[in-house]
Write a protein that holds these residues in place. Sequence first.
Motif, PDB file in Angstrom:
ATOM      1  N   LEU A   1       0.797  -1.173  -0.068  1.00 43.35           N
ATOM      2  CA  LEU A   1       0.609  -0.147   0.152  1.00 43.35           C
ATOM      3  C   LEU A   1       1.463   1.300   0.142  1.00 43.35           C
ATOM      4  N   TYR A   2       0.340   2.323  -1.137  1.00 47.08           N
ATOM      5  CA  TYR A   2       1.601   3.065  -1.188  1.00 47.08           C
ATOM      6  C   TYR A   2       0.341   4.483  -1.111  1.00 47.08           C
ATOM      7  N   ILE A   3       0.738   5.235   0.591  1.00 43.80           N
ATOM      8  CA  ILE A   3       0.037   6.204   0.206  1.00 43.80           C
ATOM      9  C   ILE A   3       0.851   7.667   0.271  1.00 43.80           C
ATOM     10  N   GLU A   4      -0.118   8.141  -0.980  1.00 45.79           N
ATOM     11  CA  GLU A   4       1.638   9.010  -1.500  1.00 45.79           C
ATOM     12  C   GLU A   4       0.125  10.372  -2.440  1.00 45.79           C
TER      13      GLU A   4
ATOM     14  N   LEU B   1      -1.322  -1.266  -3.687  1.00 39.03           N
ATOM     15  CA  LEU B   1      -2.362  -0.970  -3.103  1.00 39.03           C
ATOM     16  C   LEU B   1      -2.806   1.373  -2.758  1.00 39.03           C
ATOM     17  N   LYS B   2      -3.754   2.150  -3.524  1.00 34.92           N
ATOM     18  CA  LYS B   2      -3.103   3.047  -3.349  1.00 34.92           C
ATOM     19  C   LYS B   2      -3.695   3.882  -2.803  1.00 34.92           C
ATOM     20  N   ALA B   3      -3.094   5.030  -2.203  1.00 36.51           N
ATOM     21  CA  ALA B   3      -4.592   5.728  -1.202  1.00 36.51           C
ATOM     22  C   ALA B   3      -3.296   6.936  -1.369  1.00 36.51           C
ATOM     23  N   SER B   4      -4.361   8.328  -2.173  1.00 38.96           N
ATOM     24  CA  SER B   4      -3.708  10.044  -1.885  1.00 38.96           C
ATOM     25  C   SER B   4      -3.834  10.776  -0.706  1.00 38.96           C
ATOM     26  N   THR B   5      -4.765   9.993  -0.136  1.00 38.30           N
ATOM     27  CA  THR B   5      -5.101  10.608   1.766  1.00 38.30           C
ATOM     28  C   THR B   5      -4.341   9.694   2.928  1.00 38.30           C
TER      29      THR B   5
ATOM     30  N   ILE C   1      -5.867   4.302   5.618  1.00 39.79           N
ATOM     31  CA  ILE C   1      -6.282   4.419   6.916  1.00 39.79           C
ATOM     32  C   ILE C   1      -6.762   2.831   6.327  1.00 39.79           C
ATOM     33  N   ARG C   2      -8.297   3.436   5.382  1.00 40.04           N
ATOM     34  CA  ARG C   2      -8.729   2.771   5.363  1.00 40.04           C
ATOM     35  C   ARG C   2      -8.453   1.317   4.873  1.00 40.04           C
ATOM     36  N   LEU C   3      -7.522   1.829   3.723  1.00 39.93           N
ATOM     37  CA  LEU C   3      -7.014   0.673   2.396  1.00 39.93           C
ATOM     38  C   LEU C   3      -5.801  -0.314   3.687  1.00 39.93           C
ATOM     39  N   ALA C   4      -5.426  -0.076   4.660  1.00 40.67           N
ATOM     40  CA  ALA C   4      -4.483  -0.788   5.332  1.00 40.67           C
ATOM     41  C   ALA C   4      -5.550  -1.781   6.334  1.00 40.67           C
ATOM     42  N   ARG C   5      -6.938  -1.345   6.506  1.00 38.76           N
ATOM     43  CA  ARG C   5      -7.491  -1.985   7.492  1.00 38.76           C
ATOM     44  C   ARG C   5      -8.186  -3.143   7.036  1.00 38.76           C
ATOM     45  N   SER C   6      -8.612  -2.877   5.585  1.00 40.14           N
ATOM     46  CA  SER C   6      -9.197  -3.830   5.175  1.00 40.14           C
ATOM     47  C   SER C   6      -8.495  -4.908   4.143  1.00 40.14           C
ATOM     48  N   GLU C   7      -7.646  -4.358   3.927  1.00 38.25           N
ATOM     49  CA  GLU C   7      -6.709  -4.881   2.608  1.00 38.25           C
ATOM     50  C   GLU C   7      -5.932  -6.145   2.924  1.00 38.25           C
TER      51      GLU C   7
ATOM     52  N   GLU D   1      -2.242  -0.538  15.942  1.00 35.45           N
ATOM     53  CA  GLU D   1      -2.691  -1.502  16.564  1.00 35.45           C
ATOM     54  C   GLU D   1      -2.302  -2.901  15.518  1.00 35.45           C
ATOM     55  N   ASP D   2      -2.337  -2.337  14.309  1.00 33.81           N
ATOM     56  CA  ASP D   2      -2.257  -3.200  13.382  1.00 33.81           C
ATOM     57  C   ASP D   2      -0.506  -3.223  12.650  1.00 33.81           C
TER      58      ASP D   2
END
Length: 142
Positions: free
Chosen positions: A18-21, A43-47, A52-58, A83-84
């Motif tokens: 997961l890249y959060i960028e 997996l990509k997230a821009s915020t 956080i949502r993707l890290a928990r679900s994926e 916690e994760d």
Amino acid sequence: MTMADEHPSPETLRGKVLYIEDNPINMSLVETALEAYPGITLLKASTGQDGIRLARSEQPDLVLLDMHLPDIGGLEVVRALNEDIANRHLRVTLLTADTLSMDIVKAMSLGAYEYWLKPINMATFATALQRALGRGKDDDKR
């Protein structure tokens, strides 16, 4: 044990990164680098909140986290994923253009695995992928 066992080839590495960028150029660089690893899903997230949502679900194997995001900072993301990090041994690598800052120190104390200065060194990137997704991944879970 052979040398190949110690250093898996790009074809044998498997997992989710997961890249959060929020910077599209930085995202593109990592996407391009991961093309050499067919077994890795990006997996990509821009915020921070989406990350956080993707890290928990994926439940990725590795999170690459920009410290400066448009909604919340990287430190807040690490706090939310604490916690994760502790229970799932989630590896979070901080990415920043800043030299060592108090936020980086705090994030590391909360369980972030390491931090890299931007621009990302591709040799460091490849080695880190092997550590996070290769055999060493399970060795750290003692």
